[in-house]
Design a protein around this motif. Structure first.
Motif, short mmCIF file in Angstrom:
data_model
loop_
_atom_site.label_atom_id
_atom_site.label_comp_id
_atom_site.label_asym_id
_atom_site.label_seq_id
_atom_site.Cartn_x
_atom_site.Cartn_y
_atom_site.Cartn_z
N GLY A 105 116.94 31.61 -8.37
CA GLY A 105 117.44 30.77 -7.09
C GLY A 105 116.14 31.09 -6.07
O GLY A 105 115.01 31.37 -6.41
N TRP A 106 116.54 30.56 -4.85
CA TRP A 106 115.56 30.74 -3.64
C TRP A 106 115.93 31.75 -2.85
O TRP A 106 117.21 32.03 -2.55
CB TRP A 106 115.79 29.42 -3.11
CG TRP A 106 115.11 28.21 -3.92
CD1 TRP A 106 115.97 27.51 -4.80
CD2 TRP A 106 113.61 27.73 -3.98
NE1 TRP A 106 115.00 26.32 -5.37
CE2 TRP A 106 113.78 26.86 -4.78
CE3 TRP A 106 112.59 28.16 -3.26
CZ2 TRP A 106 112.67 25.96 -5.20
CZ3 TRP A 106 111.50 27.61 -3.58
CH2 TRP A 106 111.23 26.57 -4.68
N LEU A 107 115.05 32.39 -2.46
CA LEU A 107 115.01 33.52 -1.57
C LEU A 107 114.62 33.12 -0.14
O LEU A 107 113.54 32.51 -0.07
CB LEU A 107 114.38 34.86 -1.99
CG LEU A 107 114.67 35.21 -3.23
CD1 LEU A 107 113.74 36.32 -3.70
CD2 LEU A 107 116.08 35.55 -3.43
N ILE A 108 115.30 33.67 1.15
CA ILE A 108 114.94 33.31 2.31
C ILE A 108 114.08 34.33 2.91
O ILE A 108 114.34 35.54 2.66
CB ILE A 108 116.15 32.99 3.43
CG1 ILE A 108 117.07 32.04 2.73
CG2 ILE A 108 115.65 32.84 4.74
CD1 ILE A 108 118.10 31.82 3.56
N LEU A 129 108.14 27.19 -0.57
CA LEU A 129 108.40 26.12 0.31
C LEU A 129 108.66 26.42 1.77
O LEU A 129 109.07 27.65 2.12
CB LEU A 129 109.52 25.44 -0.04
CG LEU A 129 109.53 24.68 -1.42
CD1 LEU A 129 110.94 24.17 -1.88
CD2 LEU A 129 108.58 23.59 -1.39
N ARG A 130 107.94 25.73 2.59
CA ARG A 130 107.92 25.81 3.97
C ARG A 130 108.59 24.60 4.71
O ARG A 130 108.16 23.58 4.39
CB ARG A 130 106.67 26.21 4.76
CG ARG A 130 105.94 27.46 4.34
CD ARG A 130 104.58 27.40 4.61
NE ARG A 130 103.87 28.34 4.13
CZ ARG A 130 103.15 28.35 2.78
NH1 ARG A 130 103.26 27.19 2.11
NH2 ARG A 130 102.56 29.21 2.41
N LEU A 182 111.14 29.62 1.91
CA LEU A 182 111.82 29.83 0.86
C LEU A 182 110.67 30.38 -0.22
O LEU A 182 109.71 29.53 -0.60
CB LEU A 182 112.65 28.91 0.42
CG LEU A 182 113.63 28.07 1.21
CD1 LEU A 182 114.21 27.02 0.69
CD2 LEU A 182 114.74 29.33 1.47
N VAL A 183 111.21 31.44 -1.16
CA VAL A 183 110.35 31.63 -2.36
C VAL A 183 111.32 31.94 -3.44
O VAL A 183 112.54 32.47 -3.35
CB VAL A 183 109.65 32.95 -2.22
CG1 VAL A 183 108.97 33.43 -3.48
CG2 VAL A 183 108.92 33.01 -0.89
N LEU A 224 116.37 20.93 -3.25
CA LEU A 224 115.34 21.65 -3.73
C LEU A 224 115.13 21.91 -5.40
O LEU A 224 116.12 21.35 -5.85
CB LEU A 224 115.88 23.24 -3.45
CG LEU A 224 116.02 23.38 -1.92
CD1 LEU A 224 116.29 24.96 -1.60
CD2 LEU A 224 114.72 23.30 -1.36
N PRO A 225 114.27 21.88 -5.93
CA PRO A 225 113.89 21.72 -7.41
C PRO A 225 114.40 23.11 -7.98
O PRO A 225 114.74 24.02 -7.24
CB PRO A 225 112.49 21.62 -7.38
CG PRO A 225 111.87 22.45 -6.02
CD PRO A 225 112.80 22.02 -5.14
#
Length: 121
Positions: free
Chosen positions: A117-120, A70-71, A111-112, A61-62
Motif C-alpha cells: 500500500g501507501w505509507l504517509i 507522490l507529493r 506518500l511512498v 492512487l495507482p
C-alpha cells in the motif's frame, strides 16, 4: 587537404570524452488538478499533484510498486466543505486506511509505496 583517417594529423589533439554521471537525472511530473478533473486517476509518471479545488475533489492512487513517491498539495481552497480525498486502489491502503482526507488549506502529504500500500511521510 582532407583528413586522412588512416594517418591522423599528429598535431590534432583528441577530444575530451563526455562526462557521464552514474546517477540518473530525476524527472518529476507535476500535475495541476482542477474541479472538473475529479475523480483524478494518478498516472504512474506523476510525481507532484497540486489540487486547486473550489469543491470536493477525489484523487485515485495507482496500484503500488515499491518505492514510488507522490507529493500531493492542496491549495488555499481546501476545507471541510471542499476536501481533497485520496483513495487507495482496491485491496491496498494508505497507512492502513482505504482513504485519506485533506481538509486544511495548504495541506500536503508525501506518500511512498511499498508492495502492500501507501505509507504517509
Amino acid at each position: 587537404m582532407g583528413l586522412n583517417i588512416n594517418n591522423p594529423d599528429p598535431n590534432d589533439h583528441p577530444r575530451p570524452s563526455p562526462i557521464r554521471s552514474r546517477y540518473r537525472e530525476a524527472v518529476i511530473i507535476v500535475v495541476k488538478v482542477e474541479n472538473h478533473h475529479s475523480p483524478y486517476r494518478v498516472r504512474r509518471r506523476d510525481g507532484v499533484i497540486i489540487v486547486n479545488n473550489s469543491e470536493p475533489v477525489s484523487v485515485l492512487l495507482p496500484d503500488t510498486s515499491f518505492g514510488k513517491m507522490l507529493r500531493i498539495k492542496a491549495t488555499g481552497n481546501c476545507s471541510e466543505q471542499n476536501p481533497v480525498t485520496l483513495h487507495a486502489p482496491d485491496g491496498k491502503t494508505i497507512d492502513g486506511e482505504a482513504s485519506l482526507v485533506l481538509t486544511l488549506p495548504y495541506s500536503s502529504v508525501i506518500l511512498v509505496s511499498d508492495e502492500t500500500g501507501w505509507l504517509i511521510f
